[in-house]
Motif scaffolding. Structure first.
Motif, PDB file in Angstrom:
ATOM      1  N   ALA A  42      -8.817 -15.666  10.819  1.00 40.29           N
ATOM      2  CA  ALA A  42      -8.302 -14.305  10.629  1.00 40.29           C
ATOM      3  C   ALA A  42      -8.215 -13.969   9.139  1.00 40.29           C
ATOM      4  CB  ALA A  42      -6.937 -14.160  11.296  1.00 40.29           C
ATOM      5  N   LEU A  43      -7.741 -14.910   8.335  1.00 40.83           N
ATOM      6  CA  LEU A  43      -7.653 -14.683   6.883  1.00 40.83           C
ATOM      7  C   LEU A  43      -9.032 -14.478   6.263  1.00 40.83           C
ATOM      8  CD1 LEU A  43      -4.973 -17.386   5.979  1.00 40.83           C
ATOM      9  CD2 LEU A  43      -4.678 -14.904   5.781  1.00 40.83           C
ATOM     10  N   ALA A  44     -10.020 -15.189   6.802  1.00 44.60           N
ATOM     11  CA  ALA A  44     -11.388 -15.104   6.281  1.00 44.60           C
ATOM     12  C   ALA A  44     -12.167 -13.945   6.891  1.00 44.60           C
ATOM     13  CB  ALA A  44     -12.122 -16.411   6.543  1.00 44.60           C
ATOM     14  N   ASP A  45     -11.540 -13.245   7.823  1.00 40.98           N
ATOM     15  CA  ASP A  45     -12.152 -12.102   8.490  1.00 40.98           C
ATOM     16  C   ASP A  45     -13.434 -12.491   9.243  1.00 40.98           C
ATOM     17  OD1 ASP A  45     -12.125  -9.445   9.307  1.00 40.98           O
ATOM     18  OD2 ASP A  45     -13.371  -8.798   7.614  1.00 40.98           O
ATOM     19  N   VAL A  46     -13.327 -13.604   9.992  1.00 45.26           N
ATOM     20  CA  VAL A  46     -14.427 -14.039  10.856  1.00 45.26           C
ATOM     21  C   VAL A  46     -13.853 -14.333  12.242  1.00 45.26           C
ATOM     22  CG1 VAL A  46     -15.833 -14.978   8.990  1.00 45.26           C
ATOM     23  CG2 VAL A  46     -14.241 -16.479  10.176  1.00 45.26           C
ATOM     24  N   ASN A  47     -14.719 -14.329  13.247  1.00 43.62           N
ATOM     25  CA  ASN A  47     -14.261 -14.579  14.618  1.00 43.62           C
ATOM     26  C   ASN A  47     -13.849 -16.017  14.853  1.00 43.62           C
ATOM     27  OD1 ASN A  47     -14.607 -11.939  15.434  1.00 43.62           O
ATOM     28  ND2 ASN A  47     -16.734 -12.278  16.043  1.00 43.62           N
ATOM     29  N   LYS A  48     -14.632 -16.948  14.344  1.00 43.70           N
ATOM     30  CA  LYS A  48     -14.358 -18.358  14.604  1.00 43.70           C
ATOM     31  C   LYS A  48     -14.847 -19.201  13.443  1.00 43.70           C
ATOM     32  CE  LYS A  48     -14.894 -21.894  18.109  1.00 43.70           C
ATOM     33  NZ  LYS A  48     -15.478 -22.304  19.365  1.00 43.70           N
ATOM     34  N   ILE A  49     -14.088 -20.245  13.128  1.00 45.67           N
ATOM     35  CA  ILE A  49     -14.533 -21.196  12.106  1.00 45.67           C
ATOM     36  C   ILE A  49     -14.540 -22.591  12.698  1.00 45.67           C
ATOM     37  CG2 ILE A  49     -13.794 -19.857  10.105  1.00 45.67           C
ATOM     38  CD1 ILE A  49     -11.385 -21.753   9.911  1.00 45.67           C
ATOM     39  N   GLU A  50     -15.304 -23.461  12.040  1.00 48.96           N
ATOM     40  CA  GLU A  50     -15.396 -24.853  12.451  1.00 48.96           C
ATOM     41  C   GLU A  50     -15.634 -25.700  11.209  1.00 48.96           C
ATOM     42  OE1 GLU A  50     -18.597 -24.459  15.211  1.00 48.96           O
ATOM     43  OE2 GLU A  50     -20.109 -24.236  13.658  1.00 48.96           O
ATOM     44  N   VAL A  51     -15.477 -27.003  11.371  1.00 48.36           N
ATOM     45  CA  VAL A  51     -15.720 -27.905  10.249  1.00 48.36           C
ATOM     46  C   VAL A  51     -17.218 -27.912   9.960  1.00 48.36           C
ATOM     47  CG1 VAL A  51     -15.562 -30.297   9.459  1.00 48.36           C
ATOM     48  CG2 VAL A  51     -13.693 -29.312  10.810  1.00 48.36           C
ATOM     49  N   ALA A  52     -17.570 -27.741   8.694  1.00 45.73           N
ATOM     50  CA  ALA A  52     -18.978 -27.770   8.290  1.00 45.73           C
ATOM     51  C   ALA A  52     -19.510 -29.195   8.395  1.00 45.73           C
ATOM     52  CB  ALA A  52     -19.114 -27.256   6.856  1.00 45.73           C
ATOM     53  N   ASP A  53     -20.811 -29.321   8.531  1.00 40.28           N
ATOM     54  CA  ASP A  53     -21.374 -30.662   8.667  1.00 40.28           C
ATOM     55  C   ASP A  53     -21.616 -31.294   7.295  1.00 40.28           C
ATOM     56  OD1 ASP A  53     -23.968 -29.804   7.725  1.00 40.28           O
ATOM     57  OD2 ASP A  53     -24.472 -29.169   9.750  1.00 40.28           O
ATOM     58  N   ARG A  54     -21.913 -32.581   7.333  1.00 39.34           N
ATOM     59  CA  ARG A  54     -22.074 -33.371   6.111  1.00 39.34           C
ATOM     60  C   ARG A  54     -23.212 -32.840   5.222  1.00 39.34           C
ATOM     61  NH1 ARG A  54     -21.539 -39.752   5.504  1.00 39.34           N
ATOM     62  NH2 ARG A  54     -19.477 -39.116   6.111  1.00 39.34           N
ATOM     63  N   GLN A  55     -24.292 -32.376   5.827  1.00 37.52           N
ATOM     64  CA  GLN A  55     -25.412 -31.850   5.040  1.00 37.52           C
ATOM     65  C   GLN A  55     -24.991 -30.605   4.263  1.00 37.52           C
ATOM     66  OE1 GLN A  55     -25.735 -32.716   8.328  1.00 37.52           O
ATOM     67  NE2 GLN A  55     -26.879 -34.603   8.005  1.00 37.52           N
ATOM     68  N   GLU A  56     -24.215 -29.736   4.896  1.00 43.48           N
ATOM     69  CA  GLU A  56     -23.726 -28.538   4.197  1.00 43.48           C
ATOM     70  C   GLU A  56     -22.774 -28.926   3.071  1.00 43.48           C
ATOM     71  OE1 GLU A  56     -23.581 -25.039   7.486  1.00 43.48           O
ATOM     72  OE2 GLU A  56     -22.427 -26.850   7.950  1.00 43.48           O
ATOM     73  N   LEU A  57     -21.932 -29.894   3.330  1.00 38.69           N
ATOM     74  CA  LEU A  57     -21.007 -30.381   2.306  1.00 38.69           C
ATOM     75  C   LEU A  57     -21.782 -30.879   1.099  1.00 38.69           C
ATOM     76  CD1 LEU A  57     -18.084 -31.187   1.460  1.00 38.69           C
ATOM     77  CD2 LEU A  57     -18.519 -33.375   2.564  1.00 38.69           C
ATOM     78  N   GLU A  58     -22.765 -31.692   1.335  1.00 34.68           N
ATOM     79  CA  GLU A  58     -23.563 -32.248   0.237  1.00 34.68           C
ATOM     80  C   GLU A  58     -24.344 -31.172  -0.504  1.00 34.68           C
ATOM     81  OE1 GLU A  58     -25.950 -35.419   1.838  1.00 34.68           O
ATOM     82  OE2 GLU A  58     -24.171 -36.586   2.373  1.00 34.68           O
ATOM     83  N   SER A  59     -24.983 -30.260   0.237  1.00 29.97           N
ATOM     84  CA  SER A  59     -25.835 -29.269  -0.422  1.00 29.97           C
ATOM     85  C   SER A  59     -25.034 -28.159  -1.099  1.00 29.97           C
ATOM     86  CB  SER A  59     -26.824 -28.665   0.569  1.00 29.97           C
ATOM     87  OG  SER A  59     -26.160 -27.887   1.542  1.00 29.97           O
ATOM     88  N   MET A  60     -23.921 -27.760  -0.515  1.00 31.14           N
ATOM     89  CA  MET A  60     -23.173 -26.618  -1.063  1.00 31.14           C
ATOM     90  C   MET A  60     -22.090 -27.019  -2.054  1.00 31.14           C
ATOM     91  SD  MET A  60     -22.917 -24.047   2.116  1.00 31.14           S
ATOM     92  CE  MET A  60     -22.480 -22.703   1.028  1.00 31.14           C
ATOM     93  N   ILE A  61     -21.539 -28.210  -1.898  1.00 31.24           N
ATOM     94  CA  ILE A  61     -20.426 -28.609  -2.752  1.00 31.24           C
ATOM     95  C   ILE A  61     -20.797 -29.786  -3.648  1.00 31.24           C
ATOM     96  CG2 ILE A  61     -18.073 -29.511  -2.751  1.00 31.24           C
ATOM     97  CD1 ILE A  61     -17.450 -27.794  -0.412  1.00 31.24           C
ATOM     98  N   GLY A  62     -21.490 -30.764  -3.093  1.00 32.46           N
ATOM     99  CA  GLY A  62     -21.895 -31.910  -3.886  1.00 32.46           C
ATOM    100  C   GLY A  62     -20.840 -32.993  -4.001  1.00 32.46           C
ATOM    101  N   TYR A  63     -19.767 -32.911  -3.211  1.00 30.30           N
ATOM    102  CA  TYR A  63     -18.748 -33.944  -3.195  1.00 30.30           C
ATOM    103  C   TYR A  63     -18.895 -34.765  -1.915  1.00 30.30           C
ATOM    104  CZ  TYR A  63     -16.407 -30.889  -6.637  1.00 30.30           C
ATOM    105  OH  TYR A  63     -16.103 -30.106  -7.721  1.00 30.30           O
ATOM    106  N   PRO A  64     -18.519 -36.043  -1.965  1.00 33.21           N
ATOM    107  CA  PRO A  64     -18.588 -36.849  -0.743  1.00 33.21           C
ATOM    108  C   PRO A  64     -17.483 -36.455   0.236  1.00 33.21           C
ATOM    109  CG  PRO A  64     -17.596 -38.114  -2.514  1.00 33.21           C
ATOM    110  CD  PRO A  64     -18.052 -36.802  -3.115  1.00 33.21           C
ATOM    111  N   PRO A  65     -17.641 -36.757   1.518  1.00 35.18           N
ATOM    112  CA  PRO A  65     -16.641 -36.370   2.520  1.00 35.18           C
ATOM    113  C   PRO A  65     -15.222 -36.828   2.206  1.00 35.18           C
ATOM    114  CG  PRO A  65     -18.608 -37.139   3.605  1.00 35.18           C
ATOM    115  CD  PRO A  65     -18.803 -37.390   2.136  1.00 35.18           C
TER     116      PRO A  65
END
Length: 169
Positions: free
Chosen positions: A90-113
């Motif tokens: 609701a705060l992000a103004d989206v219908n549903k959120i979920e935990v992002a996968d490891r590939q997205e974490l690595e490509s978008m943030i560059g930090y380990p899990p």
């Protein structure tokens, strides 16, 4: 040249994006390596116990995404609390959120899990910070590296991450 690189990696223990943000903003922090304790640190409970602190001072930073994968979020709270994904959606103004996968974490943030941090992120990633953290003098957050944590003021975390405070648990 390879020897110099190895020496620099030993001196700089946290992720370079986080170190730059801390230095540029003149933020007071303390870096703690899990290996500095006699007992192994395998969980936040172990870490809090080794420090002799309440578990609420150890934070978790969870990388989330909208179901459509068009919005990404980091949610930060005490590790002994459960995130309320409906509130965050609701705060992000989206219908549903979920935990992002490891590939997205690595490509978008560059930090380990196990080293995710709300500092040093692309501005397109929204950061929500549980407002209960502001009741604490200092908290421990990921350093962008495995088995290394940073202690800093929660107010400094809000400043560095451009975080939005809310009750997200």
């Amino acid at each position: 040249m390879e020897k110099l690189t190895l020496v620099l990696k030993k001196i700089i223990k946290m992720h370079s994006k986080i170190l730059s943000a801390l230095e540029e903003n003149n933020i007071h922090y303390k870096e703690i390596e899990h290996s500095s304790f006699l007992a192994p640190i395998n969980s936040p409970i172990d870490f809090a116990g080794a420090l002799g602190l309440d578990l609420e001072r150890i934070s978790k930073s969870v990388f989330l995404r909208s179901k459509k994968r068009d919005k990404y979020i980091i949610a930060v709270c005490s590790c002994n609390k459960k995130l309320d994904l409906k509130k965050i959606a609701a705060l992000a103004d989206v219908n549903k959120i979920e935990v992002a996968d490891r590939q997205e974490l690595e490509s978008m943030i560059g930090y380990p899990p196990t080293g995710v941090s709300a500092i040093g992120l692309n501005p397109s990633i929204t950061v929500f910070i549980d407002n209960a953290l502001l009741n604490l003098e200092t908290i421990f957050i990921g350093s962008g590296e495995i088995a290394k944590e940073l202690e800093l003021s929660p107010k400094d975390l809000v400043k560095l991450s451009n975080g939005k405070l809310s009750n997200i648990c």
